[in-house]
Design a protein around this motif. Structure first.
Motif, PDB file in Angstrom:
ATOM      1  N   ALA A  24      22.299  15.648 -81.960  1.00 23.43           N
ATOM      2  CA  ALA A  24      21.368  14.802 -82.698  1.00 23.43           C
ATOM      3  C   ALA A  24      20.128  14.486 -81.873  1.00 23.43           C
ATOM      4  N   ASP A  25      20.310  14.338 -80.559  1.00 21.81           N
ATOM      5  CA  ASP A  25      19.186  14.038 -79.666  1.00 21.81           C
ATOM      6  C   ASP A  25      18.870  15.280 -78.838  1.00 21.81           C
ATOM      7  N   VAL A  26      17.729  15.907 -79.131  1.00 23.55           N
ATOM      8  CA  VAL A  26      17.336  17.121 -78.432  1.00 23.55           C
ATOM      9  C   VAL A  26      17.192  16.872 -76.935  1.00 23.55           C
ATOM     10  N   ASN A  27      16.692  15.695 -76.563  1.00 21.05           N
ATOM     11  CA  ASN A  27      16.472  15.398 -75.143  1.00 21.05           C
ATOM     12  C   ASN A  27      17.779  15.428 -74.351  1.00 21.05           C
ATOM     13  N   THR A  28      18.891  15.067 -74.987  1.00 17.40           N
ATOM     14  CA  THR A  28      20.184  15.139 -74.304  1.00 17.40           C
ATOM     15  C   THR A  28      20.493  16.568 -73.898  1.00 17.40           C
ATOM     16  N   ARG A  29      20.236  17.514 -74.818  1.00 12.88           N
ATOM     17  CA  ARG A  29      20.492  18.920 -74.529  1.00 12.88           C
ATOM     18  C   ARG A  29      19.566  19.434 -73.426  1.00 12.88           C
TER      19      ARG A  29
END
Length: 442
Positions: free
Chosen positions: A43-48
């Motif tokens: 859901a959170d691209v920044n996590t990836r």
């Protein structure tokens, strides 16, 4: 049979795949000018992105975060985006096992995503695909219907229409859509406020609906005589420039002669409230046999819009040499066209209104009626609108005689400028301020 249905209607994944692109803020040697294109179902691209960096965490800028959905319901992958970029000629350097880096710009990634999503190929910087909001489509259709009704009565008629629309209505995008609906090939955008040019250029060059359209302006350059006559042409100009005359001859500037000799399909007045009603503008577009009103222009530009002294010196005094600009129709754009409305310049059927109240109502209604859908008004700020009930004693005074009208321009009339500015009716303005602050005493 079941297998055929499953192939035709594949089940959508439970997690939505997204394509992202980012660049390091301080790129290491060899990475300057590169963009990393990846994918994730998180859901959170920044996590990836942070996970992919491992222990070598670095500051970065996320440029692209788009769903990987095609219009037919299927999905594409980050490898498809990179392959499309390679096909367009962009380099895909490989660092060890890392194949995600592309030598391109974030905008190039957006265009590749749009091409995969729509199944079409685009040139230049076109990548936006958003449709018109309902009120924009309504403005376009109302204007087109009005134009065509007048042309039906008289093919030589030159209709005029006003969009009295609040900020963030999207007047630029909707005006281009009107031009497209009219099949206009030559569109002239004129303004008293040249700073708005960026929006006109960006909308034309970013949205796929205007693929192949040409944009010219004094700032953007390009030779109008080299333009493709089979593709729509938009020219953005300012009144300052179009009213300017050659000092030596007193004639129209040679670089603007083509603007005056072109028969335009649509002339759009942007930021109309800044002065398009002035006599100088009327002369420019209607060929009225009147001298350019220098003092009116000076008053307009003293507001700090443009340093106009040199242009004023260039204005010619020979009206016989004046060559008006001709068009098939006019569109006026303004968020505050109070003077035009007060003078009755437009009748009701020539006006489309869209106010802050209309916007807030549309935002609320869409959220209620489409709770599970993306709200096209969601990014617009929420507002609280208040009214003030005048005290009964003051209403009674107004109702006793003929003085039951209120003119904002007259009430807040001021003299001078800067530190010397003051209200003409400052005692009355102070009384009004006391009333709305709750300090009214019968």
């Amino acid at each position: 049979m079941t297998r055929d249905i499953d192939e035709l209607l594949p089940a959508k994944p439970s997690a939505r795949l997204r394509i992202y692109a980012w660049t390091p803020n301080d790129p290491p040697a060899g990475y300057a000018g590169l963009v990393k294109v990846g994918q994730t179902t998180k859901a959170d691209v920044n996590t990836r992105i942070r996970e992919s960096q491992g222990q070598m965490q670095q500051a970065y800028t996320l440029h692209v975060d788009e769903p990987a959905d095609r219009d037919d319901g299927t999905t594409f992958r980050d490898s498809d985006v990179r392959q499309r970029l390679i096909e367009k000629g962009f380099d895909n350097p490989i660092f060890g096992s890392a194949r995600e880096w592309m030598r391109c710009t974030p905008n190039d990634v957006r265009i590749a995503i749009t091409e995969l999503r729509t199944g079409k190929k685009f040139i230049g910087t076109h990548h936006e695909t958003f449709p018109m909001r309902p009120e924009q489509a309504h403005a376009v259709e109302r204007t087109r219907e009005y134009y065509e009704s007048l042309w039906g009565e008289n093919p030589k008629a030159v209709p005029r229409f006003l969009w009295n629309a609040k900020m963030r209505f999207g007047k630029t995008f909707a005006a281009y859509q009107l031009a497209k609906r009219l099949a206009a090939q030559r569109i002239l955008v004129v303004t008293f406020k040249p700073a708005v040019e960026d929006a006109w250029q960006a909308d034309l060059k970013s949205h796929v609906d205007f693929q192949g359209w040409q944009y010219l302006s004094a700032a953007a350059g390009a030779d109008p005589h080299a333009a493709n006559r089979d593709q729509p042409l938009v020219y953005f100009g300012s009144f300052q420039d179009l009213l300017g005359r050659d000092k030596a001859t007193g004639m129209i500037k040679s670089k603007n002669e083509w603007v005056h000799t072109t028969n335009w399909d649509l002339v759009i007045f942007d930021e109309y409230h800044f002065g398009a009603w002035r006599e100088s503008a009327k002369e420019l577009f209607e060929g009225e046999d009147e001298k350019v009103a220098k003092r009116e222009l000076a008053a307009e530009y003293n507001d700090g819009l443009v340093a106009f002294d040199e242009e004023l010196d260039e204005l010619g005094n020979n009206e016989d040499d004046f060559l008006p600009i001709t068009t098939r129709a006019y569109l006026y754009l303004s968020g505050t066209p109070f003077k035009a409305l007060a003078t009755g310049e437009f009748i009701e059927e020539q006006i489309f209104n869209w106010t802050y109240t209309d916007e807030q109502r549309a935002k609320f209604d869409y959220a209620v009626n489409h709770p599970d859908e993306w709200n096209p008004y969601g990014a617009l700020p929420e507002m609280r609108l208040f009214t003030y009930q005048m005290p009964d004693e003051l209403i009674a005074v107004a109702n006793q005689g003929e003085f039951d009208e209120f003119d904002l321009n007259a009430f807040f009339e001021a003299t001078s400028t800067g530190a010397n500015a003051e209200f003409v009716h400052k005692t009355d303005v102070q009384k009004w301020l006391d009333i709305i602050r709750g300090a009214y005493l019968p």
